[in-house]
Design a protein around this motif. Structure first.
Motif, PDB file in Angstrom:
ATOM      1  N   LYS A  74     -22.757 110.644 104.181  1.00 24.77           N
ATOM      2  CA  LYS A  74     -21.627 111.451 104.656  1.00 24.77           C
ATOM      3  C   LYS A  74     -20.340 111.014 103.964  1.00 24.77           C
ATOM      4  O   LYS A  74     -19.572 111.850 103.476  1.00 24.77           O
ATOM      5  N   GLU A  75     -20.123 109.702 103.872  1.00 24.76           N
ATOM      6  CA  GLU A  75     -18.873 109.192 103.290  1.00 24.76           C
ATOM      7  C   GLU A  75     -18.726 109.600 101.829  1.00 24.76           C
ATOM      8  O   GLU A  75     -17.665 110.048 101.405  1.00 24.76           O
ATOM      9  N   ILE A  76     -19.804 109.483 101.025  1.00 21.61           N
ATOM     10  CA  ILE A  76     -19.667 109.834  99.606  1.00 21.61           C
ATOM     11  C   ILE A  76     -19.527 111.339  99.428  1.00 21.61           C
ATOM     12  O   ILE A  76     -18.814 111.803  98.538  1.00 21.61           O
ATOM     13  N   ARG A  77     -20.160 112.112 100.295  1.00 19.81           N
ATOM     14  CA  ARG A  77     -19.992 113.571 100.204  1.00 19.81           C
ATOM     15  C   ARG A  77     -18.550 113.951 100.520  1.00 19.81           C
ATOM     16  O   ARG A  77     -17.945 114.772  99.822  1.00 19.81           O
ATOM     17  N   LEU A  78     -17.976 113.366 101.565  1.00 19.77           N
ATOM     18  CA  LEU A  78     -16.576 113.665 101.904  1.00 19.77           C
ATOM     19  C   LEU A  78     -15.646 113.218 100.780  1.00 19.77           C
ATOM     20  O   LEU A  78     -14.697 113.933 100.439  1.00 19.77           O
TER      21      LEU A  78
ATOM     22  N   GLU B 121     -12.922 120.405 104.494  1.00 20.45           N
ATOM     23  CA  GLU B 121     -12.689 120.858 105.874  1.00 20.45           C
ATOM     24  C   GLU B 121     -13.996 121.255 106.565  1.00 20.45           C
ATOM     25  O   GLU B 121     -14.225 120.910 107.723  1.00 20.45           O
ATOM     26  N   ASN B 122     -14.865 121.982 105.850  1.00 20.08           N
ATOM     27  CA  ASN B 122     -16.156 122.365 106.431  1.00 20.08           C
ATOM     28  C   ASN B 122     -17.040 121.139 106.647  1.00 20.08           C
ATOM     29  O   ASN B 122     -17.673 120.998 107.696  1.00 20.08           O
ATOM     30  N   ALA B 123     -17.076 120.246 105.670  1.00 20.55           N
ATOM     31  CA  ALA B 123     -17.966 119.085 105.742  1.00 20.55           C
ATOM     32  C   ALA B 123     -17.552 118.103 106.835  1.00 20.55           C
ATOM     33  O   ALA B 123     -18.400 117.571 107.546  1.00 20.55           O
ATOM     34  N   VAL B 124     -16.266 117.846 106.958  1.00 20.40           N
ATOM     35  CA  VAL B 124     -15.804 116.868 107.946  1.00 20.40           C
ATOM     36  C   VAL B 124     -16.049 117.374 109.375  1.00 20.40           C
ATOM     37  O   VAL B 124     -16.196 116.567 110.297  1.00 20.40           O
ATOM     38  N   ALA B 125     -16.164 118.669 109.554  1.00 24.72           N
ATOM     39  CA  ALA B 125     -16.394 119.243 110.888  1.00 24.72           C
ATOM     40  C   ALA B 125     -17.871 119.196 111.307  1.00 24.72           C
ATOM     41  O   ALA B 125     -18.184 119.449 112.476  1.00 24.72           O
ATOM     42  N   ARG B 126     -18.770 118.860 110.388  1.00 20.90           N
ATOM     43  CA  ARG B 126     -20.194 118.845 110.713  1.00 20.90           C
ATOM     44  C   ARG B 126     -20.540 117.649 111.603  1.00 20.90           C
ATOM     45  O   ARG B 126     -19.944 116.596 111.519  1.00 20.90           O
ATOM     46  N   THR B 127     -21.563 117.843 112.419  1.00 23.29           N
ATOM     47  CA  THR B 127     -21.974 116.828 113.394  1.00 23.29           C
ATOM     48  C   THR B 127     -22.744 115.692 112.723  1.00 23.29           C
ATOM     49  O   THR B 127     -23.277 115.850 111.615  1.00 23.29           O
ATOM     50  N   ASP B 128     -22.849 114.570 113.418  1.00 19.43           N
ATOM     51  CA  ASP B 128     -23.664 113.459 112.931  1.00 19.43           C
ATOM     52  C   ASP B 128     -25.115 113.898 112.747  1.00 19.43           C
ATOM     53  O   ASP B 128     -25.779 113.475 111.804  1.00 19.43           O
ATOM     54  N   ARG B 129     -25.597 114.735 113.635  1.00 24.39           N
ATOM     55  CA  ARG B 129     -26.977 115.233 113.527  1.00 24.39           C
ATOM     56  C   ARG B 129     -27.196 115.959 112.200  1.00 24.39           C
ATOM     57  O   ARG B 129     -28.225 115.804 111.553  1.00 24.39           O
TER      58      ARG B 129
ATOM     59  N   GLN C  84     -27.511 113.300 109.574  1.00 21.77           N
ATOM     60  CA  GLN C  84     -28.785 112.602 109.718  1.00 21.77           C
ATOM     61  C   GLN C  84     -29.925 113.432 109.128  1.00 21.77           C
ATOM     62  O   GLN C  84     -30.763 112.924 108.378  1.00 21.77           O
ATOM     63  N   GLU C  85     -29.953 114.727 109.447  1.00 16.76           N
ATOM     64  CA  GLU C  85     -31.010 115.610 108.946  1.00 16.76           C
ATOM     65  C   GLU C  85     -30.892 115.804 107.439  1.00 16.76           C
ATOM     66  O   GLU C  85     -31.898 115.795 106.722  1.00 16.76           O
ATOM     67  N   ARG C  86     -29.678 115.981 106.961  1.00 14.42           N
ATOM     68  CA  ARG C  86     -29.454 116.160 105.519  1.00 14.42           C
ATOM     69  C   ARG C  86     -29.932 114.925 104.751  1.00 14.42           C
ATOM     70  O   ARG C  86     -30.601 115.038 103.728  1.00 14.42           O
ATOM     71  N   THR C  87     -29.603 113.747 105.249  1.00 15.81           N
ATOM     72  CA  THR C  87     -29.992 112.509 104.578  1.00 15.81           C
ATOM     73  C   THR C  87     -31.508 112.321 104.629  1.00 15.81           C
ATOM     74  O   THR C  87     -32.132 112.004 103.614  1.00 15.81           O
TER      75      THR C  87
END
Length: 191
Positions: free
Chosen positions: A26-30, A47-55, A58-61
């Motif tokens: 998440k950090e490197i994507r942001l 703006e879109n990415a930072v609003a996404r949930t931890d879930r 987790q699923e993306r990773t």
């Protein structure tokens, strides 16, 4: 250049991510979405990415982690553990619709989300990331070629892709988020 094994570098480790590393993913994507050329390189916004949930993260990773055969995120990690570069390989099946539209003629890899932090650019990390990505594509995913798309105004990236050995195909597609702009396809054939 070719995807031959690179020489050992004591400063950086190039490897596939693990499913539990979603905070770093998440950090490197942001960080990548805050780069000055993010509007040319990514089909997403900070703006879109930072609003996404931890879930979501987790699923993306987990979906691009070590052991997954459909996609793989590869990172450059500095000695302290911070990720300083990343590229993801998506596997596209022959006869299926590709990530950028159109039907794929062959089973292929598709490189996306290429990013190296500005402070470590020029040290060969992008080359090492690409070499690792191509080896994974040939040896694990068993694809026939690897492609990528680059925004027509992203000359720096296009020059790197050519230098590495990707060749322009002449195919272009519209940029979904920018009316009138085009993405140009480059391909690296399996040796």
């Amino acid at each position: 250049m070719s995807p031959d094994p690179e020489s050992p570098d004591p400063e950086y480790v190039i490897r596939s991510i693990r499913a539990d590393e979603w905070p770093a993913a998440k950090e490197i994507r942001l960080a990548s979405l805050q780069d000055p050329v993010a509007h040319l390189a990514f089909l997403d916004t900070y703006e879109n990415a930072v609003a996404r949930t931890d879930r979501f993260w987790q699923e993306r990773t987990a979906g691009a982690a070590e052991g997954v055969r459909e996609r793989q995120q590869i990172i450059a990690e500095e000695p302290g553990g911070r990720w300083v570069g990343s590229v993801t390989v998506l596997v596209e099946e022959a006869g299926a619709e590709g990530a950028m539209g159109g039907v794929n003629d062959v089973r292929q890899g598709h490189l996306v989300a290429v990013y190296v932090r500005p402070e470590v650019r020029g040290q060969g990390l992008t080359e090492r990331l690409f070499s690792h990505a191509l080896r994974w594509a040939w040896e694990v995913a068993d694809v026939d070629q690897v492609r990528l798309f680059v925004h027509e105004r992203n000359g720096r990236a296009a020059a790197f892709y050519r230098k590495f050995g990707f060749l322009p195909t002449g195919v272009s597609v519209p940029v979904p988020v920018e009316a009138g702009a085009r993405e140009l396809e480059f391909v690296f054939k399996r040796p």
